[in-house]
Design a protein around this motif. Sequence first.
Motif, PDB file in Angstrom:
ATOM      1  N   SER A   1       0.854  -1.192   0.000  1.00 49.86           N
ATOM      2  CA  SER A   1       0.000   0.000   0.000  1.00 49.86           C
ATOM      3  C   SER A   1       0.887   1.238   0.000  1.00 49.86           C
ATOM      4  N   LEU A   2       0.322   2.345  -0.446  1.00 44.68           N
ATOM      5  CA  LEU A   2       1.053   3.610  -0.496  1.00 44.68           C
ATOM      6  C   LEU A   2       0.207   4.716   0.125  1.00 44.68           C
ATOM      7  N   GLY A   3       0.878   5.669   0.795  1.00 48.47           N
ATOM      8  CA  GLY A   3       0.194   6.802   1.392  1.00 48.47           C
ATOM      9  C   GLY A   3       0.133   7.985   0.445  1.00 48.47           C
ATOM     10  N   ALA A   4      -0.430   9.074   0.943  1.00 52.01           N
ATOM     11  CA  ALA A   4      -0.688  10.245   0.106  1.00 52.01           C
ATOM     12  C   ALA A   4       0.581  10.928  -0.383  1.00 52.01           C
ATOM     13  N   ARG A   5       1.694  10.743   0.294  1.00 55.23           N
ATOM     14  CA  ARG A   5       2.958  11.304  -0.175  1.00 55.23           C
ATOM     15  C   ARG A   5       3.740  10.298  -1.014  1.00 55.23           C
ATOM     16  N   GLN A   6       3.655   9.037  -0.644  1.00 55.94           N
ATOM     17  CA  GLN A   6       4.387   8.000  -1.378  1.00 55.94           C
ATOM     18  C   GLN A   6       3.803   7.750  -2.767  1.00 55.94           C
TER      19      GLN A   6
ATOM     20  N   GLU B   1       2.723  16.517  -6.129  1.00 61.93           N
ATOM     21  CA  GLU B   1       1.623  16.285  -5.188  1.00 61.93           C
ATOM     22  C   GLU B   1       0.368  17.031  -5.590  1.00 61.93           C
ATOM     23  N   TRP B   2       0.521  18.272  -6.100  1.00 60.26           N
ATOM     24  CA  TRP B   2      -0.669  19.039  -6.462  1.00 60.26           C
ATOM     25  C   TRP B   2      -1.454  18.318  -7.561  1.00 60.26           C
ATOM     26  N   GLN B   3      -0.755  17.709  -8.511  1.00 56.61           N
ATOM     27  CA  GLN B   3      -1.434  17.015  -9.607  1.00 56.61           C
ATOM     28  C   GLN B   3      -2.121  15.751  -9.100  1.00 56.61           C
ATOM     29  N   PHE B   4      -1.469  15.072  -8.174  1.00 63.20           N
ATOM     30  CA  PHE B   4      -2.067  13.891  -7.557  1.00 63.20           C
ATOM     31  C   PHE B   4      -3.335  14.281  -6.790  1.00 63.20           C
ATOM     32  N   GLU B   5      -3.253  15.334  -5.985  1.00 65.26           N
ATOM     33  CA  GLU B   5      -4.410  15.760  -5.193  1.00 65.26           C
ATOM     34  C   GLU B   5      -5.564  16.194  -6.091  1.00 65.26           C
ATOM     35  N   ARG B   6      -5.240  16.864  -7.192  1.00 64.43           N
ATOM     36  CA  ARG B   6      -6.302  17.270  -8.129  1.00 64.43           C
ATOM     37  C   ARG B   6      -6.941  16.036  -8.768  1.00 64.43           C
ATOM     38  N   ALA B   7      -6.113  15.051  -9.118  1.00 67.42           N
ATOM     39  CA  ALA B   7      -6.642  13.823  -9.727  1.00 67.42           C
ATOM     40  C   ALA B   7      -7.587  13.104  -8.771  1.00 67.42           C
ATOM     41  N   VAL B   8      -7.257  13.111  -7.484  1.00 61.18           N
ATOM     42  CA  VAL B   8      -8.145  12.506  -6.498  1.00 61.18           C
ATOM     43  C   VAL B   8      -9.435  13.303  -6.393  1.00 61.18           C
TER      44      VAL B   8
ATOM     45  N   ASP C   1      -8.504   3.159  -0.413  1.00 60.53           N
ATOM     46  CA  ASP C   1      -9.269   1.949  -0.084  1.00 60.53           C
ATOM     47  C   ASP C   1      -8.646   1.187   1.090  1.00 60.53           C
ATOM     48  N   ARG C   2      -7.709   1.815   1.772  1.00 57.13           N
ATOM     49  CA  ARG C   2      -7.107   1.225   2.967  1.00 57.13           C
ATOM     50  C   ARG C   2      -7.177   2.242   4.107  1.00 57.13           C
ATOM     51  N   ALA C   3      -7.001   1.795   5.303  1.00 54.43           N
ATOM     52  CA  ALA C   3      -7.038   2.682   6.470  1.00 54.43           C
ATOM     53  C   ALA C   3      -5.907   3.699   6.413  1.00 54.43           C
ATOM     54  N   ARG C   4      -6.095   4.800   7.153  1.00 54.26           N
ATOM     55  CA  ARG C   4      -5.105   5.874   7.282  1.00 54.26           C
ATOM     56  C   ARG C   4      -4.737   6.486   5.933  1.00 54.26           C
ATOM     57  N   ARG C   5      -5.734   6.655   5.087  1.00 49.31           N
ATOM     58  CA  ARG C   5      -5.597   7.275   3.764  1.00 49.31           C
ATOM     59  C   ARG C   5      -4.445   6.649   2.966  1.00 49.31           C
ATOM     60  N   ARG C   6      -4.588   5.371   2.749  1.00 45.72           N
ATOM     61  CA  ARG C   6      -3.624   4.632   1.942  1.00 45.72           C
ATOM     62  C   ARG C   6      -4.355   3.905   0.811  1.00 45.72           C
ATOM     63  N   TRP C   7      -3.590   3.634  -0.257  1.00 46.38           N
ATOM     64  CA  TRP C   7      -4.140   2.950  -1.428  1.00 46.38           C
ATOM     65  C   TRP C   7      -3.494   1.573  -1.566  1.00 46.38           C
ATOM     66  N   SER C   8      -4.312   0.620  -1.928  1.00 49.35           N
ATOM     67  CA  SER C   8      -3.824  -0.765  -2.052  1.00 49.35           C
ATOM     68  C   SER C   8      -2.977  -0.946  -3.304  1.00 49.35           C
ATOM     69  N   ARG C   9      -2.234  -2.040  -3.338  1.00 50.84           N
ATOM     70  CA  ARG C   9      -1.415  -2.379  -4.505  1.00 50.84           C
ATOM     71  C   ARG C   9      -2.265  -2.473  -5.767  1.00 50.84           C
ATOM     72  N   THR C  10      -3.471  -3.009  -5.652  1.00 51.32           N
ATOM     73  CA  THR C  10      -4.343  -3.159  -6.823  1.00 51.32           C
ATOM     74  C   THR C  10      -4.690  -1.807  -7.427  1.00 51.32           C
ATOM     75  N   VAL C  11      -5.065  -0.860  -6.561  1.00 57.23           N
ATOM     76  CA  VAL C  11      -5.403   0.483  -7.047  1.00 57.23           C
ATOM     77  C   VAL C  11      -4.168   1.167  -7.628  1.00 57.23           C
ATOM     78  N   VAL C  12      -3.044   1.036  -6.964  1.00 56.23           N
ATOM     79  CA  VAL C  12      -1.803   1.658  -7.448  1.00 56.23           C
ATOM     80  C   VAL C  12      -1.481   1.169  -8.859  1.00 56.23           C
ATOM     81  N   GLN C  13      -1.607  -0.120  -9.077  1.00 59.41           N
ATOM     82  CA  GLN C  13      -1.317  -0.671 -10.408  1.00 59.41           C
ATOM     83  C   GLN C  13      -2.299  -0.132 -11.449  1.00 59.41           C
ATOM     84  N   GLN C  14      -3.567  -0.045 -11.103  1.00 64.07           N
ATOM     85  CA  GLN C  14      -4.570   0.467 -12.043  1.00 64.07           C
ATOM     86  C   GLN C  14      -4.261   1.923 -12.410  1.00 64.07           C
TER      87      GLN C  14
END
Length: 224
Positions: free
Chosen positions: A9-14, A23-30, A39-52
């Motif tokens: 999983s990856l966090g909002a900075r990773q 980061e600004w482009q990532f935040e806008r995309a979200v 899709d994970r606790a503590r505002r993290r994204w799973s490996r599946t979402v990261v790959q997609q």
Amino acid sequence: MTTQQIPSSLGARQFPEYLGIPEWQFERAVRLGCIPAPDRARRRWSRTVVQQVRDQLAGITAATGAVPDMGATRAAEYLTERLGTEITPDAVAELGRQGALRIAGAYKDHPVYDGLGLEMFEDLAAAQEAGRLGRQVTRAEAAELLDVRETDIRHLHRAGYLTPIRHVHSRWQRRREDPAVPLYRLGDLHALQDRDDIDWVAVRAAAGPGRRSPFAALPNAAQT
């Protein structure tokens, strides 16, 4: 990078660092829904979402644009370069006031304008008109433009006939103090000139030294 090399999983900075985008482009995309919510606790994204997201990155960056959100001064510089003619910060503020540019937030009480909207903005005529109507002037400049005394402007302000668009610091103020100098929008001065209930000829005729302003009799705005 293979799926096995992606962290669990990856966090909002990773996450943006992994994708190689700011980061600004990532935040806008979200915010735009181009990247799903965590899709994970503590505002993290799973490996599946990261790959997609990684596999769809070209389309995501195209949708989010290449211009970050910015304040009026930087936005004016950006539009000046893009449109090939000078666009002032006052014009940017007026376009935001009109809704032609989206205000994305604020920084230290100053509006921040949506970079995607700036990137898409192409209406040169609207920008030039905004620069004319949105020009911000001091009390002394307002008095000169209306050919009246500063005391007349003070009374119009007090009575609610004229409202400052914002306040700025004077050269004598400490930065920690609240801004004390009112700035007025030129478009509001034009509207004031067109009011049928103001006899501008009489006001200007009473402008001699020591003569009372005709606006002195106006009630305070809070009392009306």
